[in-house]
Scaffold this active site. Structure first.
Site, PDB file in Angstrom:
ATOM      1  N   HIS A  43      55.887  -1.291  27.754  1.00  5.00           N
ATOM      2  CA  HIS A  43      55.798  -2.178  26.697  1.00  5.00           C
ATOM      3  C   HIS A  43      54.858  -2.094  25.653  1.00  5.00           C
ATOM      4  CE1 HIS A  43      57.347  -5.389  30.031  1.00  5.00           C
ATOM      5  NE2 HIS A  43      56.708  -4.696  30.654  1.00  5.00           N
ATOM      6  N   ASP A  57      52.285  -5.557  23.641  1.00  3.95           N
ATOM      7  CA  ASP A  57      53.646  -6.036  24.061  1.00  3.95           C
ATOM      8  C   ASP A  57      54.658  -5.707  23.115  1.00  3.95           C
ATOM      9  OD1 ASP A  57      55.714  -6.257  26.348  1.00  3.95           O
ATOM     10  OD2 ASP A  57      53.754  -7.006  27.528  1.00  3.95           O
ATOM     11  N   GLU A  65      55.796  -2.092  34.868  1.00 13.62           N
ATOM     12  CA  GLU A  65      57.356  -1.577  34.629  1.00 13.62           C
ATOM     13  C   GLU A  65      57.666  -0.552  33.365  1.00 13.62           C
ATOM     14  OE1 GLU A  65      58.618  -6.913  34.696  1.00 13.62           O
ATOM     15  OE2 GLU A  65      57.173  -5.785  33.390  1.00 13.62           O
TER      16      GLU A  65
END
Ligand code: ACM
Length: 623
Positions: free
Chosen positions: A278, A201, A341
């Site tokens: 990410h 991440d 995202e």
């Protein structure tokens, strides 16, 4: 109980198949309620009788095949911890516990019979034998006891879902191999079979990749970490950082060790390598993979950043190389590519992305991610793997071979199942177990956590099969998964605090058919697990006393009367009326509590478990 009805039919089928040794012994005995056994997850079909088998001090386990011997070895460890002396044998007459492989309707199902002849577990696979042995262990005392009396039972069991998952985020905070193994043990004990390992991440890359050494030299570390709950700051200008470097990673040897550990317990690991979002930690080491020149640094705060990898040929080469090493390390068929995202701000500004769109005939930049995912999907397929990703991967258009992990509610999962994609249900409102366990978010009585209130009954009552789908579409729902994000979960102890007792509820969501679930009946069975969690040094959240609320209050002669109870066997309840925090030195609750009305007194009560640990207080202002 209705499931007994179907048992008769099933049992006769099994008897005809010669799977169960039977005799008049069990049938002639009076039955007792199965609820008393305290089993979690609740098995499909249980009969239990008013008699016990005394497991002797010295036990022989019959095991012949490789799977039988594997499960016998694990059972030996558990029985040894209970003070028994255990040997494995290939002589059936000498054995008190017999493990046998034979066909069962569900590959993970099992039958467990305890009667005067001892214990017999029959299953089609090692997984089934393992689950049968876990059920057996729950029939034994939590700690060494002589003699260990096992109730006579006949249990026929199988899981409701194929995918029974839990995720652990090791990027935001890193957890050592020893704890990853303990987490896997927790899942396996409660019959979960899938460990989703969130390995990369923005805040840290955690897996050694031989071809890209800077991933573990640079991306695995951040220079510091945000202090406190980010969402409570009004602007980033208010952020404070701890000025302490943080990081860590698993070597490939450690990964192999964890994979073997999980395999032995019939847990499949699904590794997650996040792309294209990410991924700032990757850019910190390899800024040439960005659309915009760096430098970048491994992120020190939480949330979603606009910085992400650029979908160039160089980036494909990088992820294909990484996935080649990852595919070789993990024998399971699924690889998770994240996909959540990923804002397109950088891609919109990028000449390289404009060129790709022209060349590929893509008119909407949002669809570039779909094109990217489909190339990765084909690559994974060429490695014999299946792609799984967060539900955003549906938006850019995704191949029907891909599996969708529905996290922003169930909507995407429903849509994906209608398209014919397989789905894992992980809706954040039900299964994100980094959410709070206290009705008051950011309560001073709880450790810091990300947000929200996710009560145990809401988790328990979650049904992964949406009513909106027809039976054919429901077949695409592989099962549920709980997710443990760790922005605010810094230690193994805190993971355990967030995980238990919730994992017990999750285990029934995944294993027990919805029609057999009942929260009121679950609670006393859950209660019987606390002593087992203590025996394994698990830092579960001690539940607060029940009954201190206006609905449970009665009025008698100018007083409010409360009858309190605890879910923890052997625990004490202590309380205060003076505003202080109750502990073992304050008043002990022994009979219904009568509190004068009209004095604005706050009643606070805590559970103190037999191990001395306290629940957070529950409190009520009595007006
Ligand atoms: C997610 O929670 N961003 C998958």
């Amino acid at each position: 109980m209705p499931f007994f009805l179907s048992f008769k039919f099933r049992l006769s089928t099994l008897l005809a198949a010669g799977l169960l040794a039977t005799g008049p012994a069990l049938a002639q005995l009076p039955e007792i309620p199965a609820q008393r056994l305290g089993l979690v997850p609740l098995p499909r079909e249980v009969k239990t009788y008013a008699a016990t088998y005394a497991l002797p001090q010295k036990i022989s386990i019959y095991a012949a095949s490789a799977d039988e011997r594997n499960v016998a070895g694990l059972l030996k460890e558990l029985l040894t911890a209970l003070g028994k002396t255990v040997t494995l044998t290939t002589s059936r007459p000498a054995a008190q516990i017999t493990l046998l492989t034979a066909a069962t309707p569900n590959p993970e199902g099992y039958q467990l019979v305890v009667d005067k002849a001892g214990v017999r577990i029959t299953a089609a696979s090692g997984a089934g034998l393992f689950y049968g042995s876990q059920t057996l262990v729950q029939l034994l005392p939590a700690r060494a006891a002589a003699p260990a009396r096992v109730p006579y039972v006949r249990i026929t069991d199988e899981p409701a879902f194929r995918w029974r998952g839990a995720m652990l985020d090791v990027s935001r905070h890193f957890f050592p191999v020893s704890f990853v193994k303990k987490y896997i043990d927790c899942l396996a004990t409660y019959k979960l079979n899938t460990f989703h390992w969130h390995l990369t991440d923005d805040q840290g890359w955690r897996i050694e990749i031989k071809k890209y050494p800077k991933l573990t030299q640079v991306s695995a570390f951040r220079k510091e970490t945000l202090i406190g709950a980010q969402q409570l700051f009004k602007t980033p200008a208010e952020f404070k950082f701890d000025a302490t470097p943080y990081g860590g990673f698993y070597t490939q040897a450690e990964i192999r060790d964890v994979v073997a550990y999980a395999q032995k317990r019939y847990v499949t690991i699904v590794p997650e390598i996040e792309m294209p979002g990410h991924s700032v930690a990757v850019l910190a080491a390899y800024p040439e993979l960005a659309c915009k020149p760096g430098p970048y640094q491994t992120w020190t705060q939480w949330g979603v950043t606009e910085d992400l990898v650029c979908p160039t040929e160089q980036t494909f080469r990088f992820f294909e190389d990484v996935l080649t090493e990852v595919s070789a390390l993990f024998p399971g068929k699924y690889i998770h590519i994240g996909g959540d995202e990923a804002p397109k701000v950088r891609w919109k500004e990028s000449a390289a992305v404009q060129d790709i769109m022209k060349k590929e005939g893509i008119s909407d930049v949002e669809k570039v991610q779909g094109w990217f995912n489909n190339r990765i999907e084909k690559f994974l397929r060429s490695k014999g793997k299946k792609l799984i990703g967060w539900d955003e991967i549906l938006e850019g258009g995704i191949d029907a071979n891909a599996t969708i992990m529905s996290w922003r509610g169930e909507k995407a999962g429903i849509e994906a199942a209608r398209h014919g994609n397989d789905v894992v249900m992980a809706p954040s409102g039900f299964l994100y177990i980094d959410a709070g366990q206290n009705p008051t978010p950011h309560s001073p009585n709880e450790p810091l956590m990300i947000c929200c209130y996710l009560p145990l009954d809401k988790i328990y009552n979650y049904n992964p099969l949406p009513k909106e789908l027809n039976p054919e579409q429901q077949k695409h729902i592989l099962g549920p998964q709980a997710n443990m994000w760790t922005e605010y979960i810094t230690t193994p102890e805190k993971v355990e605090y967030m995980l238990f007792p919730r994992l017990l509820a999750i285990s029934e969501v995944a294993w027990t058919p919805a029609a057999q679930k009942n929260y009121a009946e679950f609670l006393p069975r859950m209660s019987q697990q606390f002593a087992r969690l203590d025996a394994h040094n698990i830092n579960y959240r001690v539940p607060e006393p029940l009954g201190l609320d206006s609905l449970s209050m009665t009025r008698q002669g100018g007083k409010a009367v409360f009858t309190l109870r605890t879910l923890v066997p052997g625990a004490q309840i202590h309380y205060t009326l003076d505003g202080l925090l109750p502990d073992e030195t304050t008043e002990r609750y022994s009979k219904s509590l009568a509190v004068p009305l009209n004095r604005h007194l706050t009643v606070r009560a805590v559970t103190i478990a037999p191990n001395g640990r306290k629940s957070p207080p529950t409190e009520l202002l009595v007006k």
